[in-house]
Design a protein around this motif. Structure first.
Motif, PDB file in Angstrom:
ATOM      1  N   THR A   1       0.843  -1.205   0.000  1.00 49.75           N
ATOM      2  CA  THR A   1       0.000   0.000   0.000  1.00 49.75           C
ATOM      3  C   THR A   1       0.867   1.239   0.000  1.00 49.75           C
ATOM      4  O   THR A   1       0.580   2.205  -0.705  1.00 49.75           O
ATOM      5  CB  THR A   1      -0.908   0.032   1.240  1.00 49.75           C
TER       6      THR A   1
ATOM      7  N   MET B   1      -7.171   1.915   3.733  1.00 49.37           N
ATOM      8  CA  MET B   1      -6.787   0.493   3.756  1.00 49.37           C
ATOM      9  C   MET B   1      -5.549   0.281   4.613  1.00 49.37           C
ATOM     10  O   MET B   1      -5.464  -0.669   5.393  1.00 49.37           O
ATOM     11  CB  MET B   1      -6.472   0.017   2.337  1.00 49.37           C
ATOM     12  N   PHE B   2      -4.582   1.211   4.462  1.00 54.43           N
ATOM     13  CA  PHE B   2      -3.337   1.133   5.226  1.00 54.43           C
ATOM     14  C   PHE B   2      -3.647   1.151   6.725  1.00 54.43           C
ATOM     15  O   PHE B   2      -3.144   0.323   7.487  1.00 54.43           O
ATOM     16  CB  PHE B   2      -2.458   2.331   4.845  1.00 54.43           C
TER      17      PHE B   2
ATOM     18  N   THR C   1      -5.206  -2.131   7.875  1.00 55.02           N
ATOM     19  CA  THR C   1      -4.186  -3.173   8.020  1.00 55.02           C
ATOM     20  C   THR C   1      -3.398  -2.949   9.307  1.00 55.02           C
ATOM     21  O   THR C   1      -3.109  -3.898  10.038  1.00 55.02           O
ATOM     22  CB  THR C   1      -3.232  -3.157   6.816  1.00 55.02           C
TER      23      THR C   1
ATOM     24  N   ALA D   1       2.199   1.828  -3.355  1.00 57.48           N
ATOM     25  CA  ALA D   1       1.147   2.291  -4.256  1.00 57.48           C
ATOM     26  C   ALA D   1       0.879   3.782  -4.049  1.00 57.48           C
ATOM     27  O   ALA D   1       0.604   4.499  -5.012  1.00 57.48           O
ATOM     28  CB  ALA D   1      -0.132   1.489  -4.026  1.00 57.48           C
TER      29      ALA D   1
ATOM     30  N   LEU E   1      -6.617   4.256  -0.366  1.00 54.01           N
ATOM     31  CA  LEU E   1      -5.496   3.408   0.043  1.00 54.01           C
ATOM     32  C   LEU E   1      -5.053   3.732   1.459  1.00 54.01           C
ATOM     33  O   LEU E   1      -4.693   2.827   2.220  1.00 54.01           O
ATOM     34  CB  LEU E   1      -4.321   3.618  -0.923  1.00 54.01           C
ATOM     35  N   SER E   2      -5.099   5.016   1.825  1.00 47.35           N
ATOM     36  CA  SER E   2      -4.662   5.357   3.179  1.00 47.35           C
ATOM     37  C   SER E   2      -5.622   4.747   4.195  1.00 47.35           C
ATOM     38  O   SER E   2      -5.202   4.326   5.277  1.00 47.35           O
ATOM     39  CB  SER E   2      -4.551   6.868   3.341  1.00 47.35           C
TER      40      SER E   2
END
Lengths: 142, 181
Positions: free
Chosen positions: B4, B23-24, B27, B7, B20-21
């Motif tokens: 991530t 998602m980061f 995680t 990406a 994406l942030s």
């Protein structure tokens, strides 16, 4: 978002649960994970969900800016005030043991109060920031 | 998480970067749960994955830019600096004690006292709460003040421009009401 019945109905069902969960996290922080900070953020995210789906204007009617700014400041004041109360009752600043007759009970009371202050400030800070960010382009459109 | 992060650097579509942030953060929250830090995971999931994503989207809607513009300047200097910092950080992690090592300095200083005594002194089963709220009360007060200051700063910087218009509207409405009466 007006024509999203699934999203609207789902979030309407979820909203009370989210707000209730925030209160649970707030007052159950002594026994499980969580506390004022987490509770405040969950409470604010419930509000933000409402604002996203039903419009910022409606959310603002539920929580007027003045009220939010009041809780924003009074959360910090409550925290600091508990500290001052400790001094007035003969202890050190933020020493909760003197708040009640029994030191352990005093600690309980102090922690509950300051966590409530933290939750108030965090929730209103998040709601304020979201309202302002979301309110900007609203103002430009008009 | 590494994927991530890579990406982030490659993708130019800012909408995708905001997602994406989120998602980061999610995680990272899972990672914290695996490391038994549920309180931190809680915060990370709510703030990082929830509110930060919404605020990022709101900012995108506000500035109306969805693609990052590529600058034509040379990136060699910043690249070298970033690699150097990263290298120093990675080499220093080799000196850190193994995760969960009972002989590590962090587990020998005040932590045993908190775990053994807080049940008697504070009477609260969640040691994290007693440490944050009581033993480290000053730190938490400071954090709350920081959050208060952040919200106050946003209010001062962005709140005024927004509020001026409604005030003018109210005045206009009031005049109209008077005229109607």
């Amino acid at each position: 978002m007006r024509r999203q019945p699934v999203l609207r109905v789902t979030s309407k069902t979820l909203l009370p649960v989210i707000l209730l969960f925030a209160l649970y996290v707030q007052f159950h922080g002594d026994f499980g994970p969580g506390g004022g900070f987490q509770a405040g953020v969950i409470f604010a995210s419930g509000f933000i969900l409402y604002a996203l789906l039903f419009g910022v204007a409606n959310a603002r009617r539920v929580a007027p800016g003045g009220l939010i700014r009041m809780t924003l400041a009074s959360g910090v004041l409550l925290y600091a005030g508990v500290g001052v109360a400790g001094i007035l009752l003969g202890g050190n600043y933020l020493d909760y043991s003197v708040l009640a007759h029994d030191p352990v009970h005093g600690q309980h009371l102090g922690i509950m109060l300051i966590e409530f202050g933290v939750g108030m400030t965090v929730a209103s800070a998040m709601i304020t920031i979201f309202f302002i960010f979301a309110g900007q382009d609203h103002g430009d459109e008009e | 998480m590494v994927l991530t992060a890579l990406a982030f650097a490659v993708i130019r579509n800012l909408f995708a970067v905001v997602m994406l942030s989120g998602m980061f953060s999610l995680t990272a929250a899972v990672l914290y749960v695996v490391m038994d830090a549920v309180d931190v995971a809680f915060t990370e999931a709510a703030v990082g994955a929830g509110i930060a994503t919404v605020l990022g989207l709101a900012t995108l809607a506000l500035i109306g830019v969805t693609r990052e513009r590529l600058s034509t300047r040379s990136h060699i200097g910043p690249f070298l600096l970033a690699m150097l910092t990263g290298g120093v950080l990675i080499t220093s992690t080799f000196d850190m004690p193994a995760y969960g090592d009972p002989e590590a300095p962090i587990n020998r200083h005040v932590a045993p006292r908190y775990i053994e005594e807080s049940g008697r002194e504070i009477g609260i089963p969640n040691v994290v709460t007693s440490v944050l709220a009581s033993y480290r009360g000053y730190d938490t007060l400071g954090e709350v003040t920081v959050i208060f200051t952040a919200a106050a700063g946003v209010l001062v910087l962005l709140g005024r421009a927004r509020r001026r218009r409604p005030v003018a509207d109210d005045a206009g409405n009031a005049e109209r009401n008077e005229a109607a009466e």
